[in-house]
Motif scaffolding. Structure first.
Motif, mmCIF file in Angstrom:
data_model
loop_
_atom_site.group_PDB
_atom_site.id
_atom_site.type_symbol
_atom_site.label_atom_id
_atom_site.label_comp_id
_atom_site.label_asym_id
_atom_site.label_seq_id
_atom_site.Cartn_x
_atom_site.Cartn_y
_atom_site.Cartn_z
ATOM 1 N N GLU A 1 -7.986 1.397 7.567
ATOM 2 C CA GLU A 1 -8.235 0.211 6.751
ATOM 3 C C GLU A 1 -7.056 0.030 5.784
ATOM 4 O OE1 GLU A 1 -12.163 0.634 5.101
ATOM 5 O OE2 GLU A 1 -13.121 0.443 7.062
ATOM 6 N N ASP A 2 -7.288 0.099 4.471
ATOM 7 C CA ASP A 2 -6.209 -0.111 3.511
ATOM 8 C C ASP A 2 -5.617 1.195 2.998
ATOM 9 O OD1 ASP A 2 -6.398 -2.868 3.652
ATOM 10 O OD2 ASP A 2 -7.923 -2.965 2.093
ATOM 11 N N GLU A 3 -6.037 2.324 3.552
ATOM 12 C CA GLU A 3 -5.554 3.632 3.102
ATOM 13 C C GLU A 3 -4.359 4.088 3.935
ATOM 14 O OE1 GLU A 3 -6.580 5.643 0.679
ATOM 15 O OE2 GLU A 3 -8.352 4.574 -0.024
ATOM 16 N N LYS A 4 -3.327 4.584 3.242
ATOM 17 C CA LYS A 4 -2.198 5.249 3.892
ATOM 18 C C LYS A 4 -2.118 6.652 3.317
ATOM 19 C CE LYS A 4 0.846 1.349 4.949
ATOM 20 N NZ LYS A 4 2.184 0.780 4.706
ATOM 21 N N ILE A 5 -2.320 7.649 4.176
ATOM 22 C CA ILE A 5 -2.455 9.022 3.704
ATOM 23 C C ILE A 5 -1.391 9.897 4.347
ATOM 24 C CG2 ILE A 5 -4.029 10.974 3.440
ATOM 25 C CD1 ILE A 5 -6.341 8.985 3.943
ATOM 26 N N ALA A 6 -0.688 10.677 3.528
ATOM 27 C CA ALA A 6 0.310 11.625 4.026
ATOM 28 C C ALA A 6 -0.384 12.753 4.772
ATOM 29 C CB ALA A 6 1.119 12.185 2.860
ATOM 30 N N ALA A 7 0.150 13.103 5.936
ATOM 31 C CA ALA A 7 -0.488 14.124 6.757
ATOM 32 C C ALA A 7 0.547 14.802 7.650
ATOM 33 C CB ALA A 7 -1.605 13.505 7.610
ATOM 34 N N SER A 8 0.080 15.787 8.409
ATOM 35 C CA SER A 8 0.935 16.536 9.333
ATOM 36 C C SER A 8 0.142 16.824 10.599
ATOM 37 C CB SER A 8 1.385 17.847 8.682
ATOM 38 O OG SER A 8 2.047 18.683 9.625
ATOM 39 N N GLY B 1 6.873 11.568 0.424
ATOM 40 C CA GLY B 1 8.084 11.349 -0.349
ATOM 41 C C GLY B 1 8.229 12.299 -1.520
ATOM 42 N N LYS B 2 7.580 13.462 -1.445
ATOM 43 C CA LYS B 2 7.589 14.430 -2.540
ATOM 44 C C LYS B 2 8.309 15.734 -2.184
ATOM 45 C CE LYS B 2 3.128 12.738 -4.291
ATOM 46 N NZ LYS B 2 3.615 12.179 -5.579
ATOM 47 N N LEU B 3 8.890 15.803 -0.994
ATOM 48 C CA LEU B 3 9.506 17.048 -0.539
ATOM 49 C C LEU B 3 10.724 17.413 -1.377
ATOM 50 C CD1 LEU B 3 9.685 19.388 1.470
ATOM 51 C CD2 LEU B 3 10.985 17.898 2.995
ATOM 52 N N THR C 1 0.843 -1.194 0.000
ATOM 53 C CA THR C 1 0.000 0.000 0.000
ATOM 54 C C THR C 1 0.878 1.244 0.000
ATOM 55 O OG1 THR C 1 -1.680 -1.183 1.270
ATOM 56 C CG2 THR C 1 -1.875 1.215 1.155
ATOM 57 N N GLN C 2 0.770 2.060 -1.022
ATOM 58 C CA GLN C 2 1.565 3.271 -1.121
ATOM 59 C C GLN C 2 0.938 4.399 -0.307
ATOM 60 O OE1 GLN C 2 2.005 4.141 -5.292
ATOM 61 N NE2 GLN C 2 3.712 2.725 -5.521
ATOM 62 N N ILE C 3 1.805 5.322 0.112
ATOM 63 C CA ILE C 3 1.320 6.500 0.829
ATOM 64 C C ILE C 3 0.798 7.501 -0.193
ATOM 65 C CG2 ILE C 3 1.952 8.359 2.414
ATOM 66 C CD1 ILE C 3 4.289 6.511 3.318
ATOM 67 N N LYS C 4 -0.439 7.891 -0.037
ATOM 68 C CA LYS C 4 -1.077 8.801 -0.985
ATOM 69 C C LYS C 4 -1.142 10.211 -0.407
ATOM 70 C CE LYS C 4 -4.120 5.162 -2.808
ATOM 71 N NZ LYS C 4 -5.529 4.750 -3.003
ATOM 72 N N MET C 5 -0.990 11.203 -1.257
ATOM 73 C CA MET C 5 -1.161 12.592 -0.835
ATOM 74 C C MET C 5 -2.593 13.008 -1.211
ATOM 75 S SD MET C 5 1.602 15.659 -1.244
ATOM 76 C CE MET C 5 1.161 16.227 -2.892
ATOM 77 N N THR C 6 -3.533 12.451 -0.480
ATOM 78 C CA THR C 6 -4.950 12.621 -0.783
ATOM 79 C C THR C 6 -5.423 14.014 -0.403
ATOM 80 O OG1 THR C 6 -5.211 10.265 -0.281
ATOM 81 C CG2 THR C 6 -7.228 11.577 -0.490
ATOM 82 N N GLN C 7 -6.233 14.623 -1.271
ATOM 83 C CA GLN C 7 -6.776 15.956 -1.015
ATOM 84 C C GLN C 7 -7.732 15.931 0.172
ATOM 85 O OE1 GLN C 7 -6.455 19.048 -2.438
ATOM 86 N NE2 GLN C 7 -4.916 18.482 -3.958
#
Length: 271
Positions: free
Chosen positions: A101-108, A155-157, A26-32
């Motif tokens: 669940e199966d979501e991995k979301i980038a956050a702060s 991973g986009k910094l 499961t990749q880390i997503k930068m979800t809106q």
């Protein structure tokens, strides 16, 4: 000898790899934020993983319209969160991964209890989690420090810093100093300094004025001097105002700008 080599290899793959804690596929997503707001509605419980330490704890979203207002679920979760902040609550932003669940979301997140709280968790209030596109209560745009942490988590910094203009880079550098984030300032700095010693000396820093040249005036220059006015709170010194310059350099016109950190720290009196 073979057993030792195998052990080292296994540790390399399992030691600090946050991805291996859950489903590695499961990749880390930068979800809106608009989508996250639906994925994690109020009263949803989910996991927060601190990117730097790998420590994780459980939270529940309780409120928030522009971002998520959350609380640790239990006293144990509060204790883990406080450990992430070295035993002292702080407004400092940290890059995190939200797992639901199966979501991995980038956050702060920040680490300061405020406002009201409803759970029996030894946490006096709630704290805020920001996602890409989240805003603060008082503004209609993303908080820069939260944005940088979200990019870091996704991973986009590095790509962002490579492509951004010199003035946004200065803003990111100052934000990295404010958050005492070694990774951010290291990616921007021309020199690698003793960040572990320098960063704790800056309790707070912000730009109150910065002179900006039009893009066409910057052109293909390989060095740039940016006049700034800074307000600082320095450990053992107190508040001070700095009127000076931030020097940026690059070696090719299409390369990332870098801040001359040696000059900068000498200018603000922390050489």
């Amino acid at each position: 000898m073979k057993i030792m080599i195998i052990t080292i290899v296994l540790l390399a793959f399992t030691g600090n790899n946050i991805e291996a804690k859950k489903n590695p596929k499961t990749q880390i997503k930068m979800t809106q934020w608009e989508e996250v707001n639906e994925i994690l509605p109020r009263y949803t419980k989910f996991t927060v993983v601190d990117l730097e330490t790998g420590l994780e704890f459980q939270v529940q979203r309780r409120a928030g319209s522009n971002h998520a207002d959350v609380q640790p679920l239990t006293p144990k979760d509060t204790a883990i969160m406080k450990k992430i902040y070295n035993g002292k609550w702080s407004w400092k932003r940290r890059a995190i991964i939200v797992i639901s669940e199966d979501e991995k979301i980038a956050a702060s997140m920040h680490g300061m209890p405020h406002g009201g709280g409803a759970l029996k968790n030894n946490f006096p209030g709630h704290f805020c989690i920001h996602f890409y596109g989240s805003t603060t209560h008082r503004t209609n745009f993303m908080d820069l420090s939260h944005k940088l942490m979200i990019l870091k988590s996704a991973g986009k910094l590095e790509k962002y810093l490579e492509q951004t203009d010199p003035y946004d880079l200065v803003n990111a550098y100052i934000a990295g100093l404010k958050q005492q984030d070694r990774n951010i300032v290291y990616m921007i700095s021309l020199q690698d300094l003793e960040w572990e010693k320098l960063l704790p000396k800056i309790d707070n820093i912000r730009i109150s004025r910065m002179e900006v040249l039009p893009a066409e005036d910057v052109g293909d220059q390989l060095s740039l001097t940016v006049p700034v006015e800074l307000n600082l709170q320095l450990k053992g010194i107190g508040g001070k105002t700095f009127n000076g310059e931030v020097i940026l350099v690059r070696f090719m016109p299409n390369e990332q700008w870098r801040v001359d950190s040696i000059n900068f720290f000498e200018e603000i009196g922390l050489s």
